[in-house]
Write an enzyme that holds these catalytic residues in place. Structure first.
Site, PDB file in Angstrom:
ATOM      1  N   SER A  28     125.743 122.781  65.580  1.00 55.86           N
ATOM      2  CA  SER A  28     124.880 121.591  65.787  1.00 55.86           C
ATOM      3  C   SER A  28     123.883 121.916  67.109  1.00 55.86           C
ATOM      4  CB  SER A  28     125.657 120.159  66.526  1.00 55.86           C
ATOM      5  OG  SER A  28     126.331 120.615  67.247  1.00 55.86           O
ATOM      6  N   ASN A 115     135.148 116.698  73.261  1.00 53.79           N
ATOM      7  CA  ASN A 115     135.577 115.886  72.840  1.00 53.79           C
ATOM      8  C   ASN A 115     134.382 115.441  73.884  1.00 53.79           C
ATOM      9  OD1 ASN A 115     136.646 117.054  70.369  1.00 53.79           O
ATOM     10  ND2 ASN A 115     137.730 116.109  70.276  1.00 53.79           N
ATOM     11  N   HIS A 161     102.147  80.837  59.712  1.00 55.41           N
ATOM     12  CA  HIS A 161     102.283  81.415  58.397  1.00 55.41           C
ATOM     13  C   HIS A 161     100.706  81.789  57.870  1.00 55.41           C
ATOM     14  CE1 HIS A 161     105.583  77.346  57.326  1.00 55.41           C
ATOM     15  NE2 HIS A 161     104.147  77.409  58.272  1.00 55.41           N
ATOM     16  N   SER A 282      87.539 108.394  57.311  1.00 54.80           N
ATOM     17  CA  SER A 282      87.821 108.649  55.815  1.00 54.80           C
ATOM     18  C   SER A 282      87.335 110.434  55.388  1.00 54.80           C
ATOM     19  CB  SER A 282      87.764 107.987  55.004  1.00 54.80           C
ATOM     20  OG  SER A 282      87.605 108.119  53.832  1.00 54.80           O
ATOM     21  N   LYS A 288      84.021 104.994  56.983  1.00 55.35           N
ATOM     22  CA  LYS A 288      84.952 104.405  57.578  1.00 55.35           C
ATOM     23  C   LYS A 288      85.754 104.352  59.031  1.00 55.35           C
ATOM     24  CE  LYS A 288      88.113 102.366  55.249  1.00 55.35           C
ATOM     25  NZ  LYS A 288      89.451 102.703  54.684  1.00 55.35           N
ATOM     26  N   GLU A 295      98.908 102.041  62.664  1.00 52.67           N
ATOM     27  CA  GLU A 295      99.656 101.490  61.109  1.00 52.67           C
ATOM     28  C   GLU A 295     100.685 102.486  61.598  1.00 52.67           C
ATOM     29  OE1 GLU A 295      96.338 101.430  57.689  1.00 52.67           O
ATOM     30  OE2 GLU A 295      95.813 103.433  59.533  1.00 52.67           O
ATOM     31  N   TYR A 322     138.170 110.870  68.151  1.00 54.67           N
ATOM     32  CA  TYR A 322     137.246 111.886  67.691  1.00 54.67           C
ATOM     33  C   TYR A 322     137.254 112.606  65.745  1.00 54.67           C
ATOM     34  CZ  TYR A 322     134.147 115.278  67.261  1.00 54.67           C
ATOM     35  OH  TYR A 322     132.599 115.995  67.475  1.00 54.67           O
ATOM     36  N   GLN A 327     129.363 114.366  65.486  1.00 56.18           N
ATOM     37  CA  GLN A 327     128.006 115.552  65.069  1.00 56.18           C
ATOM     38  C   GLN A 327     127.512 114.890  64.767  1.00 56.18           C
ATOM     39  OE1 GLN A 327     129.751 119.608  65.339  1.00 56.18           O
ATOM     40  NE2 GLN A 327     128.019 119.680  63.620  1.00 56.18           N
TER      41      GLN A 327
HETATM   42  N1  ARG Z   1     129.591 119.214  68.936  1.00 64.31           N
HETATM   43  C1  ARG Z   1     130.327 118.240  68.668  1.00 64.31           C
HETATM   44  C2  ARG Z   1     129.606 117.168  68.425  1.00 64.31           C
HETATM   45  O1  ARG Z   1     128.840 117.134  68.141  1.00 64.31           O
HETATM   46  C3  ARG Z   1     131.145 118.213  69.911  1.00 64.31           C
HETATM   47  C4  ARG Z   1     132.316 118.561  70.588  1.00 64.31           C
HETATM   48  C5  ARG Z   1     133.549 119.200  68.450  1.00 64.31           C
HETATM   49  N2  ARG Z   1     134.677 119.106  68.919  1.00 64.31           N
HETATM   50  C6  ARG Z   1     135.662 119.487  68.178  1.00 64.31           C
HETATM   51  N3  ARG Z   1     137.084 119.101  68.289  1.00 64.31           N
HETATM   52  N4  ARG Z   1     135.115 120.071  66.820  1.00 64.31           N
HETATM   53  O2  ARG Z   1     130.236 116.020  67.801  1.00 64.31           O
END
Ligand code: ARG
Length: 465
Positions: A28, A115, A161, A282, A288, A295, A322, A327
Site C-alpha cells: 500500500s 492496526n 420543475h 472547441s 464555441k 461540467e 481489523y 487497507q
Molecule cells: N497497510 C495496512 C492498512 O492500510 C496497515 C495495517 C496492516 N496490518 C496488518 N496486520 N497487516 O490497513
C-alpha cells in the site's frame, strides 16, 4: 533464535520469502506514503509516552525522535526510497529508523500494532482535512455573499420543475447556496468531533499488557479523548465513511450549482457570463466557448459517490476488528479529498469572476405569468378562499394564453370579469418588484429579508470588517 528466511519485520515465523507477486498485490506504500507526516507525528508521541512509562530510556527516546525527524526531512527532500517489499508507510519508516539508529528503533513498536497505527494515521490525516475543508467551504460561502451584495435588488425568475414560477432576487438565489454550503461546514465540524478520538493503545485489537498511558498520547496529539473499546477501535472506519459522506454532500451541492451555471451560460438562457479564463474552446467549432469547469465538477461527482460506495461496500461484510480489507479504505478517501477540495477551490475562484446579465434576467421575469400567485394572494386578502382564488387566477391565465398576453396586459374591467374583488391597486401587486418585495415571510425573497440575510452572513464571514 533461528535465522528467518524472510527479511520482513514480521518474518520470524516464515520459512520462505514472500512471492514477488504477493508483494506487488499487497503493498500500500504507493499510496499510503502520503500519510508519512502523521505516521511520524504519531510515533513521536507514542515514543514519548513509552519513555514516560520506562519502556524507553531517555537516550533511546532522543535517538528515536531525532531519527524520525531525519527521516521526515529526507522524505520531504525527496531523498527517501520507499520500498514496496516493506508493504506500507509504517514499515518503511520503522525499518529506516532501525537501519539509522539501531536497537532503540526496534523498541518503538512496543505496545502498538499497525492496526491501531493506521487508524491513528488516518484520523490525524482526516482531522487536518476537516480543518482545510472548513476553510475552503468558507471561501466559497464568502463568494456567494459577495455576489449577493453586488447584485442586491436585481431580479430573476425562480423556477420549480424548471418552469418559471415566481420572481426572486438574484441575491436570494445566491444566499440559497450560502446556506447549503453552511450546512456542509457544520457537518464537517461535527464529523471532526468523532475523528478526533485517539485509537492508539487498542494495539492489535485487545489492548496491551504493557504499562501505557493513552490519555497522555491523546493530549500530546491534541485528541479530545481516547476510544473506549479496543475491538471496535481496530475495525472502525465509521469516521472515514462519515467524512466521505460529507464530501459526497459537498460535491452534490457543487454539482447542482454547476448544472445551473451550465444552463445559465447557454445562449438559451444567457443569464451569466463565465470569464474567458475559466472556459475552453472547441477544436472544430471556432465560435464555441464551453463551461468546462462546471461540467467537470458535475462529472466528478460520480467519482465521489463512487468513493462512498466503495467504502460502504468495503465495510459491510467485515467481522469484528481489523481485516486486511481495510487497507482498501485509503484510495477512496484520498480521491474524495482531492476531488472535492479541488472542485471547491476552483468553483470559488470562478464565482469571483462571474457576471450576471441582469437585464436578460429581469426580462425573463416579465413573461410566464410569474405573478399569478400574487393575484391569488391578493384575493385571499379580500377574503376569497385560496382554493377559489386559485381557480379564478387559473381561468384568468387561461384567458391570457388564449389572447396571447400577460396578466399585466389585461384591463381592470377584463380582470373584474374573473372576480369583483379586483381593484385598481392590483397593478402594484402584479409588477415584478411588488411581487418580490411582498414576500416578507422569514426566509422569503423580499429585499428587506434578503438584506438582513446578507448582512448577517457578512458579519459571520468577516466581510467588510
Ligand atoms: N497497510 C495496512 C492498512 O492500510 C496497515 C495495517 C496492516 N496490518 C496488518 N496486520 N497487516 O490497513
Amino acid at each position: 533464535m533461528g535465522t528467518a528466511k524472510s527479511q520482513k519485520l514480521w518474518g520470524g515465523r516464515f520459512e520462505e520469502a514472500t512471492a514477488a507477486s504477493v508483494e506487488a498485490f499487497t503493498e500500500s506504500i504507493s499510496y499510503d506514503k502520503r500519510l508519512y507526516r502523521y505516521d511520524i507525528e504519531g510515533s513521536k508521541a507514542h515514543a514519548t509516552m513509552l519513555a514516560a512509562n520506562k519502556l524507553l530510556s531517555g537516550e533511546e527516546l532522543t535517538a528515536i525522535i531525532e531519527g524520525l525527524s531525519a527521516i521526515e526531512a529526507r522524505i520531504e527532500g525527496d531523498n527517501f526510497s520507499f520500498k514496496s517489499e516493506l508493504e506500507d508507510i509504517h514499515m518503511n519508516i520503522e525499518k529506516a529508523l532501525i537501519d539509522d539508529i539501531g536497537p532503540a528503533g526496534a523498541k518503538l513498536h512496543s505496545a502498538r500494532s499497525r492496526n491501531d497505527q493506521i487508524a491513528l494515521d488516518l484520523r490525524l490525516y482526516l482531522r487536518d482535512q476537516c480543518d482545510r475543508f472548513m476553510v475552503l467551504l468558507d471561501d466559497i460561502r464568502r463568494a456567494f455573499v459577495v455576489l449577493a451584495r453586488n447584485y442586491m435588488g436585481r431580479v430573476m425568475p425562480g423556477y420549480t420543475h424548471m418552469q418559471r414560477a415566481q420572481p426572486v432576487l438574484i441575491s436570494h438565489h445566491m444566499m440559497a447556496y450560502y446556506e447549503m454550503f453552511g450546512r456542509d461546514r457544520e457537518r464537517i465540524a461535527d464529523c471532526r468531533k468523532r475523528i478526533n478520538i485517539l485509537p492508539l493503545g487498542a494495539a492489535a485489537m485487545a489492548g496491551t499488557g504493557l504499562p501505557i498511558d493513552r490519555e497522555m498520547v491523546a493530549e500530546l496529539l491534541d485528541f479530545d479523548g481516547v476510544t473506549a473499546n479496543s475491538m471496535d477501535t481496530s475495525g472502525d472506519r465509521d469516521f472515514a465513511l462519515e467524512f466521505v459522506s460529507c464530501c459526497t454532500m459537498i460535491q452534490l451541492h457543487l454539482s447542482r450549482l454547476s448544472e445551473e451555471l451550465v444552463l445559465w451560460s447557454s445562449q438559451e438562457f444567457s443569464f451569466v457570463t463565465i470569464a474567458d479564463k475559466f472556459c475552453t474552446g472547441s477544436s472544430i467549432m471556432p465560435q464555441k466557448k464551453n463551461p468546462d469547469i462546471p461540467e467537470l465538477i458535475r462529472g466528478k461527482s460520480g467519482r465521489v459517490v463512487g468513493s462512498l460506495m466503495s467504502l460502504v461496500t468495503l465495510m459491510k461484510g467485515l467481522p469484528m476488528t481489523y481485516n486486511r480489507d481495510l487497507q482498501e479504505d485509503k484510495e477512496p478517501v484520498f480521491d474524495a479529498v482531492d476531488t472535492v477540495s479541488a472542485s471547491l477551490a476552483i468553483m470559488a475562484e470562478m464565482l469571483g469572476n462571474l457576471k450576471f446579465n441582469t437585464e436578460q434576467m429581469e426580462e425573463a421575469t416579465k413573461t410566464g405569468f410569474m405573478t399569478a400567485t400574487d393575484l391569488a394572494d391578493y384575493l385571499v386578502l379580500h377574503n376569497v378562499a385560496f382554493r377559489d382564488a386559485h381557480g379564478i387566477v387559473g381561468r384568468a391565465v387561461a384567458a391570457c394564453i388564449e389572447k396571447g398576453c400577460e396578466l399585466t396586459e389585461l384591463s381592470l374591467e377584463e380582470m373584474r370579469e374573473f372576480s369583483p374583488f379586483i381593484n385598481e391597486d392590483i397593478f402594484k401587486i402584479l409588477n415584478v418588484e411588488g411581487s418580490v418585495n411582498s414576500r416578507i415571510s422569514t426566509g422569503g425573497t423580499a429585499s428587506v429579508r434578503v438584506e438582513e440575510a446578507v448582512q448577517t452572513a457578512e458579519k459571520n464571514m468577516g466581510i467588510g470588517e
